[in-house]
Motif scaffolding. Structure first.
Motif, mmCIF file in Angstrom:
data_model
loop_
_atom_site.group_PDB
_atom_site.id
_atom_site.type_symbol
_atom_site.label_atom_id
_atom_site.label_comp_id
_atom_site.label_asym_id
_atom_site.label_seq_id
_atom_site.Cartn_x
_atom_site.Cartn_y
_atom_site.Cartn_z
ATOM 1 N N ILE A 1 4.369 -1.103 0.943
ATOM 2 C CA ILE A 1 4.789 0.155 0.319
ATOM 3 C C ILE A 1 6.309 0.268 0.172
ATOM 4 N N ALA A 2 7.055 -0.214 1.171
ATOM 5 C CA ALA A 2 8.513 -0.032 1.139
ATOM 6 C C ALA A 2 9.168 -0.575 -0.146
ATOM 7 N N PRO A 3 8.839 -1.795 -0.606
ATOM 8 C CA PRO A 3 9.505 -2.313 -1.810
ATOM 9 C C PRO A 3 9.250 -1.452 -3.051
ATOM 10 N N ALA A 4 8.089 -0.798 -3.119
ATOM 11 C CA ALA A 4 7.773 0.023 -4.289
ATOM 12 C C ALA A 4 8.754 1.187 -4.423
ATOM 13 N N LEU B 1 8.902 7.605 2.691
ATOM 14 C CA LEU B 1 9.517 7.241 3.968
ATOM 15 C C LEU B 1 8.788 7.947 5.111
ATOM 16 N N ALA B 2 8.537 9.260 4.932
ATOM 17 C CA ALA B 2 7.827 10.013 5.968
ATOM 18 C C ALA B 2 6.437 9.420 6.179
ATOM 19 N N THR C 1 12.348 -1.290 6.480
ATOM 20 C CA THR C 1 11.369 -1.871 7.399
ATOM 21 C C THR C 1 11.952 -2.020 8.798
ATOM 22 N N TRP C 2 13.153 -2.599 8.857
ATOM 23 C CA TRP C 2 13.801 -2.780 10.159
ATOM 24 C C TRP C 2 14.062 -1.448 10.844
ATOM 25 N N GLY C 3 14.497 -0.484 10.036
ATOM 26 C CA GLY C 3 14.777 0.844 10.586
ATOM 27 C C GLY C 3 13.532 1.452 11.216
ATOM 28 N N ARG D 1 0.311 -2.876 10.799
ATOM 29 C CA ARG D 1 1.176 -1.799 10.332
ATOM 30 C C ARG D 1 2.374 -2.364 9.564
ATOM 31 N N MET D 2 2.873 -3.516 10.029
ATOM 32 C CA MET D 2 3.987 -4.137 9.323
ATOM 33 C C MET D 2 3.570 -4.520 7.903
#
Lengths: 681, 80
Positions: free
Chosen positions: A461-464, A625-626, A474-476, A454-455
């Motif tokens: 996806i997060a950096p995009a 984010l969702a 990611t940390w959140g 999952r990480m």
């Protein structure tokens, strides 16, 4: 074979003839942290098989090796502190000795900790089975300034005592020669065992008289009587069923008058051991501060211990992601791609559907498993080192206070820690927890530990969407998942489990230098077991997903999978997800990292760099984010579900877990989406 | 629980102090588990670590054993 001990008879001629088709059976018994596994691994190497004891979720290790020219079978009994039924482990160990009748049982004790380790020997001696003692950890004893008089110990126990250092393979040859002698009957053992305290002699013989006629064959009457007097739940229950009602009533009356008998029996064992210790142990150096104590001033400190644990965790993650990520990329981009290309070439004349099934379904599934392995192997290795060194007990200790929030104690932290690597071994790792409610609760919250798969999805996806803020996103998400874990644990504890608690009693072993063989085998076994358990289910589900994405027309956009995605779209729309993201979530049931592959297919290009651009232009950051939140909290993957089914023994808890995770992911997905939108993302 | 003059519960023993176990007031299962790790009446204990909250570590019969606070509160000891 001659064995020149003082207390056992040596016979020059071999009286016992063993049928050539009978493989001699040797059992290995010992308390935890005595080096029993090290000895087992040393003797059997890779000739071992890890499974379960029939009907139990207790690990069974079976192996074989060659002893002076013949093959012998070695069974590693569960590590237990005593043989009184507190958990399945004790029952398994003693039932094995009583019913399988091994030709010899090797009791592993530690020279550095003789007093406590002889407790199990004192219990085993009463079983009336051939036994020898392996006096392990002479090197540790030496460091601690402890000297053991081996000849005196042999005389006291009436058993051969063989000094060894299992981690350095010292003394094992001699140990095996004696094992050989006992199997052949040239060495006979006459174990001494402690007598019950004077004030309970009459009680014990009264019970013996009552039960003698009903004791099952193979069980020593005095042992069964002693166990009844000790309040052993297993034996007491079985004898209650076997005895006529009035005889049981007589036994019960005796027990009611002597409810302190258990402590009398245990104390008598320690008094017996104490007398032996006085005769065989000398401490030339006293009062020196050992390594363990010095390290533990930090490692078990309520604040520094947590700081150390956090640093170790951070370091492990850093190693996992910095070493395994490139390997994973290489496997995915080069090895799996080459395999797919080669297969495509080989199948160029095959029907399109077959090519699709093999390349997208089969190789895709295999790829998921294989590319995930480096991460897992490194994580297993880190975990095995920490375990072998003895650090894990400290981690459980410093986390104990915190785990109480969920009605759990420190030991539950260990499987959850393993869950950061993969939830499958985490579910299996809950076996270290003694009580069933605590174990079940840990199994139910374990899927909320974000695993590396999952990480990897979040990291892609997060950096995009969030650029440089991706790290904090990611940390959140990780912290949120852990926060929900604690919340769910506390909630379940107060409702379903009604605040039941098991007691936290745990040995803090001495630190020792890690043993490469032990660690290597542990990593190997856990990896194999992951491939068997998770690999097969990932592969199966990945084939199913492919079939659903292909039928009926061979086009994804009109496939059953797409229709399924549209069915779920209304729910998805609550959190800003369209049918494609809904499908990606559904395919994550096979393996979490499938999300990326599915999105790759849905957005038409397989190139990953192209995919992030396509995603960023298709969705708002709030939707992304969702989606990440739901992806992390979504139902457990197929491998985890299979492990849960196995460990809980029923589908009921598996379905409850799936339902819980589904509910949690929707609630938090909706919440995060609306909050994110309201702050303008 | 009635304690005599010289008695105290294990969770209140300070680090570094030596005590002797008098009795247990926990359940049968807990007593069995404690006994197999060396906790029996008459056994000498040394408190290795006790910060007066959270779990604690005692040294008993050559072994360090961690106990939860709740468990330690069910062990009655004497000053040795």
């Amino acid at each position: 074979m001659l064995y020149l001990g003082e207390n056992h008879i040596v016979e020059e001629n071999q009286p016992a003839v063993i049928a050539s088709d009978m493989i001699p059976l040797i059992a290995l018994a010992g308390q935890p942290n005595m080096g029993k596994s090290t000895l087992f691994n040393l003797l059997t190497g890779l000739n071992q098989h890890v499974g379960n004891w029939p009907g139990k979720t207790v690990e069974r290790r079976d192996g074989h090796f060659t002893l002076n020219g013949r093959t012998v079978r070695l069974v590693d009994l569960p590590g237990t502190y005593s043989l009184t039924a507190n958990s399945p482990e004790e029952v398994i160990a003693r039932e094995f000795i009583l019913s399988e009748r091994p030709a010899v049982t090797i009791a592993v004790v530690s020279a550095a900790n003789l007093e406590r380790s002889l407790y199990l020997v004192a219990e085993m001696a009463a079983l009336d089975a051939p036994m020898i003692v392996a006096l392990n950890m002479l090197d540790v004893a030496d460091q601690e300034g402890i000297v053991v008089d081996v000849a005196a110990l042999e005389a006291e126990l009436g058993l051969p005592v063989l000094p060894i250092i299992a981690s350095k393979a010292v003394g094992v040859r001699k140990l095996l020669d004696v094992v050989d002698g006992v199997i052949d009957g040239t060495i006979l053992t006459h174990p001494q065992s402690p007598r019950i305290r004077d004030d309970h002699v009459d009680v014990l013989s009264a019970i013996e008289e009552l039960v003698a006629a009903y004791v099952p064959a193979g069980y020593p009457v005095d042992w069964v009587s002693l166990k009844i007097l000790e309040g052993d739940s297993d034996i007491t229950g079985r004898m209650q069923a076997a005895l006529p009602a009035d005889t049981w009533k007589a036994v019960h009356n005796i027990l009611a008058r002597h409810d302190d008998a258990f402590l009398a029996v245990a104390s008598a064992r320690y008094e017996w051991i104490g007398r032996i210790i006085q005769r065989v142990i000398s401490h030339p150096k006293v009062g020196q501060i050992g390594w363990t104590e010095r390290i533990d001033r930090w490692a078990t400190h309520p604040i520094w211990g947590l700081v150390l644990l956090a640093s170790i965790l951070g370091f492990v993650f850093w190693v996992v992601f910095s070493i395994s990520a490139p390997v994973q990329q290489w496997l995915d981009g080069v090895a799996i791609a080459a395999l797919a290309d080669w297969t495509a070439g080989a199948l160029s004349s095959a029907p399109v559907w077959l090519r699709g099934a093999v390349i997208d379904g089969f190789i895709g599934g295999v790829g998921s498993v294989i590319t995930f392995l480096p991460v897992l192997v490194i994580f297993f290795a880190a975990f095995a080192i920490l375990e072998d060194v003895g650090y894990m007990a400290r981690a459980a200790y410093v986390m104990d206070n915190f785990m109480h929030v969920m009605g759990l104690h420190g030991k539950s932290f260990l499987p959850l820690f393993l869950g950061f690597g993969c939830n499958v071994p985490a579910i299996m790792g809950t076996r270290v927890i003694d009580s069933w409610p605590a174990r079940l609760l840990t199994i139910l919250i374990a899927p909320l530990v974000p695993c590396t798969a999952r990480m990897a999805v979040v990291a892609f996806i997060a950096p995009a969407f969030f650029g440089r803020k991706a790290f904090w996103v990611t940390w959140g998400i990780v912290l949120m998942s852990l926060f929900i874990l604690v919340l769910l644990g506390a909630l379940l504890n107060r409702t379903v489990f009604k605040g039941q608690r098991s007691s936290f009693i745990m040995e803090i072993p001495l630190y020792h230098v890690p043993n490469a063989r032990t660690i290597g085998l542990l990593v190997w076994q856990r990896t194999i077991s992951f491939i068997k358990k998770a690999g097969t289910s990932i592969l199966a589900i990945s084939m199913v997903v492919w079939v659903l994405s292909y039928l009926p027309g061979g086009d994804l956009n009109s496939s059953y999978l797409s229709r399924l995605g549209h069915v779920f779209e209304p729910i998805g729309s609550w959190m800003g997800l369209d049918w494609r993201l809904s499908i990606a979530l559904l395919t994550s049931f096979a393996a979490k990292e499938n999300i990326i592959a599915t999105l790759g297919v849905l957005f038409g290009g397989t190139a990953e760099s192209g995919l992030s651009v396509a995603l960023a232009s298709a969705y708002s950051p709030a939707s992304a984010l969702a989606f990440l939140v739901v992806a992390v909290l979504f139902i457990p993957c197929a491998g985890t579900v299979a492990a849960m089914r196995q460990e809980t023994g029923s589908w009921r808890w598996v379905l409850i877990s799936i339902g819980l995770m589904l509910l949690i992911s929707i609630i938090f997905g909706v919440m995060v989406f609306h909050i994110a939108r309201s702050i303008g993302l | 629980m009635q304690l005599n003059n010289n008695e105290m519960i294990l969770s209140e023993v300070k680090a570094g102090d030596d005590v002797v176990i008098r009795s247990f007031c926990g359940g049968v299962r807990m007593n069995h588990r404690l006994a197999s790790l060396g906790f029996t009446p008459g056994a000498r204990l040394r408190m290795v670590q006790n910060f007066m909250h959270g779990p604690l570590i005692v040294f008993v019969r050559g072994t360090r054993v961690a106990l939860g606070r709740g468990e330690a509160a069910r062990i009655i000891v004497n000053r040795g």
